[in-house]
Design a protein around this motif. Structure first.
Motif, PDB file in Angstrom:
ATOM      1  N   LEU A 188       1.222  -0.991  -0.001  1.00 14.95           N
ATOM      2  CA  LEU A 188      -0.131   0.035   0.280  1.00 14.95           C
ATOM      3  C   LEU A 188       1.318   1.198  -0.275  1.00 14.95           C
ATOM      4  N   GLY A 189       2.443   0.593   0.074  1.00 11.99           N
ATOM      5  CA  GLY A 189       3.369   2.357  -0.246  1.00 11.99           C
ATOM      6  C   GLY A 189       3.000   3.161   0.983  1.00 11.99           C
ATOM      7  N   MET A 190       3.255   2.285   2.251  1.00 13.32           N
ATOM      8  CA  MET A 190       3.105   3.127   3.512  1.00 13.32           C
ATOM      9  C   MET A 190       4.936   2.619   3.986  1.00 13.32           C
ATOM     10  N   THR A 191       4.762   3.648   4.612  1.00 10.84           N
ATOM     11  CA  THR A 191       5.833   4.152   5.108  1.00 10.84           C
ATOM     12  C   THR A 191       6.126   3.243   6.490  1.00 10.84           C
ATOM     13  N   VAL A 192       7.656   2.762   7.263  1.00  5.64           N
ATOM     14  CA  VAL A 192       7.722   2.364   8.530  1.00  5.64           C
ATOM     15  C   VAL A 192       6.562   3.022   9.470  1.00  5.64           C
ATOM     16  N   GLY A 193       6.717   4.692   9.530  1.00  3.47           N
ATOM     17  CA  GLY A 193       6.069   5.509  10.392  1.00  3.47           C
ATOM     18  C   GLY A 193       4.984   4.937  10.512  1.00  3.47           C
ATOM     19  N   THR A 194       4.199   5.282   9.360  1.00  2.13           N
ATOM     20  CA  THR A 194       2.471   5.439   9.461  1.00  2.13           C
ATOM     21  C   THR A 194       2.004   4.244   9.611  1.00  2.13           C
ATOM     22  N   ARG A 195       2.837   3.099   9.512  1.00  2.22           N
ATOM     23  CA  ARG A 195       2.799   1.802   9.834  1.00  2.22           C
ATOM     24  C   ARG A 195       2.472   1.765  11.519  1.00  2.22           C
ATOM     25  N   HIS A 196       3.506   1.825  12.007  1.00  2.00           N
ATOM     26  CA  HIS A 196       3.004   2.053  13.580  1.00  2.00           C
ATOM     27  C   HIS A 196       2.715   3.328  14.013  1.00  2.00           C
ATOM     28  N   ILE A 198      -0.377   3.205  12.868  1.00  2.00           N
ATOM     29  CA  ILE A 198      -1.894   2.559  12.665  1.00  2.00           C
ATOM     30  C   ILE A 198      -1.625   1.588  13.869  1.00  2.00           C
ATOM     31  N   LEU A 199      -0.538   0.705  13.851  1.00  2.00           N
ATOM     32  CA  LEU A 199      -1.007  -0.592  15.085  1.00  2.00           C
ATOM     33  C   LEU A 199      -0.522   0.220  16.305  1.00  2.00           C
ATOM     34  N   TRP A 200      -0.612   1.309  16.539  1.00  2.00           N
ATOM     35  CA  TRP A 200      -0.438   2.472  18.189  1.00  2.00           C
ATOM     36  C   TRP A 200      -1.841   1.914  17.968  1.00  2.00           C
ATOM     37  N   ARG A 201      -2.864   3.256  17.186  1.00  2.00           N
ATOM     38  CA  ARG A 201      -4.150   2.706  16.658  1.00  2.00           C
ATOM     39  C   ARG A 201      -5.022   1.601  18.018  1.00  2.00           C
ATOM     40  N   HIS A 202      -4.597   0.495  17.616  1.00  2.00           N
ATOM     41  CA  HIS A 202      -4.957  -0.779  17.960  1.00  2.00           C
ATOM     42  C   HIS A 202      -4.114  -1.827  18.813  1.00  2.00           C
ATOM     43  N   ARG A 203      -3.601  -0.453  19.492  1.00  2.00           N
ATOM     44  CA  ARG A 203      -2.320  -1.784  20.500  1.00  2.00           C
ATOM     45  C   ARG A 203      -2.997  -2.919  21.121  1.00  2.00           C
ATOM     46  N   ARG A 204      -3.441  -3.106  21.512  1.00  2.00           N
ATOM     47  CA  ARG A 204      -4.085  -3.490  22.634  1.00  2.00           C
ATOM     48  C   ARG A 204      -3.933  -5.546  21.806  1.00  2.00           C
ATOM     49  N   ASN A 255     -19.405  -4.413   0.723  1.00  2.00           N
ATOM     50  CA  ASN A 255     -18.576  -3.951   0.227  1.00  2.00           C
ATOM     51  C   ASN A 255     -17.293  -4.425   1.209  1.00  2.00           C
ATOM     52  N   ARG A 256     -16.497  -4.565   0.539  1.00  2.00           N
ATOM     53  CA  ARG A 256     -15.224  -4.092   1.589  1.00  2.00           C
ATOM     54  C   ARG A 256     -14.559  -2.851   1.749  1.00  2.00           C
ATOM     55  N   THR A 257     -13.340  -2.681   2.349  1.00  2.00           N
ATOM     56  CA  THR A 257     -13.037  -1.227   2.533  1.00  2.00           C
ATOM     57  C   THR A 257     -11.388  -1.565   3.163  1.00  2.00           C
ATOM     58  N   ASN A 258     -10.819  -0.706   2.486  1.00  2.00           N
ATOM     59  CA  ASN A 258      -9.098  -0.879   2.838  1.00  2.00           C
ATOM     60  C   ASN A 258      -8.730   0.685   3.886  1.00  2.00           C
ATOM     61  N   GLY A 259      -9.560   0.882   4.382  1.00  2.00           N
ATOM     62  CA  GLY A 259      -8.838   2.318   5.185  1.00  2.00           C
ATOM     63  C   GLY A 259      -9.038   1.801   6.736  1.00  2.00           C
ATOM     64  N   ALA A 260      -8.243   3.103   6.966  1.00  2.00           N
ATOM     65  CA  ALA A 260      -7.411   3.193   8.648  1.00  2.00           C
ATOM     66  C   ALA A 260      -8.862   2.864   9.565  1.00  2.00           C
ATOM     67  N   GLY A 261      -9.555   1.843   9.207  1.00  2.00           N
ATOM     68  CA  GLY A 261     -11.010   1.841   9.937  1.00  2.00           C
ATOM     69  C   GLY A 261     -11.565   1.147  11.541  1.00  2.00           C
ATOM     70  N   THR A 262     -11.111   1.599  11.950  1.00  2.00           N
ATOM     71  CA  THR A 262     -11.691   1.055  13.830  1.00  2.00           C
ATOM     72  C   THR A 262     -12.372  -0.932  13.739  1.00  2.00           C
TER      73      THR A 262
END
Length: 263
Positions: A188-196, A198-204, A255-262
């Protein structure tokens, strides 16, 4: 607890998928075996020359009495070996993915196809490989820096026997999550910083997956099964935190989505 159990389930699904596919298990186990042998060889060589290295690092101790000099350099040699083992534990997966990048990309893509998830975005394999190498190099560097910070803190009384081991496991687990979700985010062209972020928002959820994976990777031989299983689980986790809907999920519009949803 539901968030944590979701991460654990992704890892469990990875084990189930890999056990059912001996070919994928073999494909994912070979790079893990190679990186294990490389790290083991490095630690053995360091242990063999640790006494000489400790002497080279402490010329100021040449004038000490023999007992103090030998004791000090012996402790330093042990510390060097322990530091190498710690560094190997936090960098093992990054090194494995660096060695077996194409194999693990294939496992991730197959996982997506089997579950009907959105996968390849048309990124060329050469570009994807360069992204993977760059990300693995950055994460290896982060692992080295983290080890250099945590290792000396481990010698602090009380703190080193209580807080530091817990922080070490959480740090190692977080690196595992960053590494194993890489194939999906890279396409998806996302950097390590972006990955971090997004993952932090779902850290548990992420830690529910990553901490058991990290601890299992510390078990000799088990790594050969854990790594490919964790690649499958990491692929599922990446889609989970990105908000991808499973195709069999009952939704109003289907439908399926690829956004950074909850999740």
């Amino acid at each position: 607890m539901n968030h944590i159990s979701a991460g654990v389930r992704d890892l469990g699904t990875g084990f189930t998928s890999i056990v059912r596919s001996p070919r994928m298990l073999l494909l994912g186990g070979v790079p893990a075996l190679l990186s294990s042998l490389l790290l083991l060889a490095g630690i053995v060589v360091l242990a063999f020359f640790s006494g000489d290295l400790a002497g080279w690092l402490t010329p100021f101790a040449d004038g000490w009495s023999e007992w103090w000099r030998r004791s000090f350099r012996g402790l330093l040699a042990l510390a060097l070996i322990a530091g190498a083992v710690l560094l190997g534990s936090v960098s093992f997966i990054a090194l494995t993915l660096l060695i077996g990048g194409p194999f693990y990309d294939h496992i991730a893509e197959r996982t997506e196809r089997e579950r009907g998830l959105d996968g390849d975005e048309g990124v060329g394999w050469l570009r994807l490989l360069s992204r993977g190498l760059a990300d693995a190099s950055r994460l290896l560097l982060i692992g080295v820096i983290g080890t250099l910070v945590l290792f000396p803190l481990g010698f602090v009384p009380v703190l080193g026997q209580t807080v530091v081991p817990v922080v070490g496991v959480l740090f190692g687990g977080w690196l595992v999550a960053l590494e194993l979700t890489g194939p999906v985010f890279q396409r998806l062209g996302m950097t390590v910083g972006t990955r971090h972020r997004i993952l932090w928002r779902h850290r548990r959820t992420v830690l529910g997956f990553a901490v058991p994976a990290y601890l299992l990777c510390l078990v000799p031989v088990a790594q050969l099964v854990v790594i490919p299983a964790a690649v499958v689980g990491g692929t599922l986790l990446a889609h989970r935190v990105l908000g991808t809907r499973w195709p069999d999920e009952s939704t109003a519009d289907g439908n399926r989505t690829n956004g950074a949803g909850t999740v």
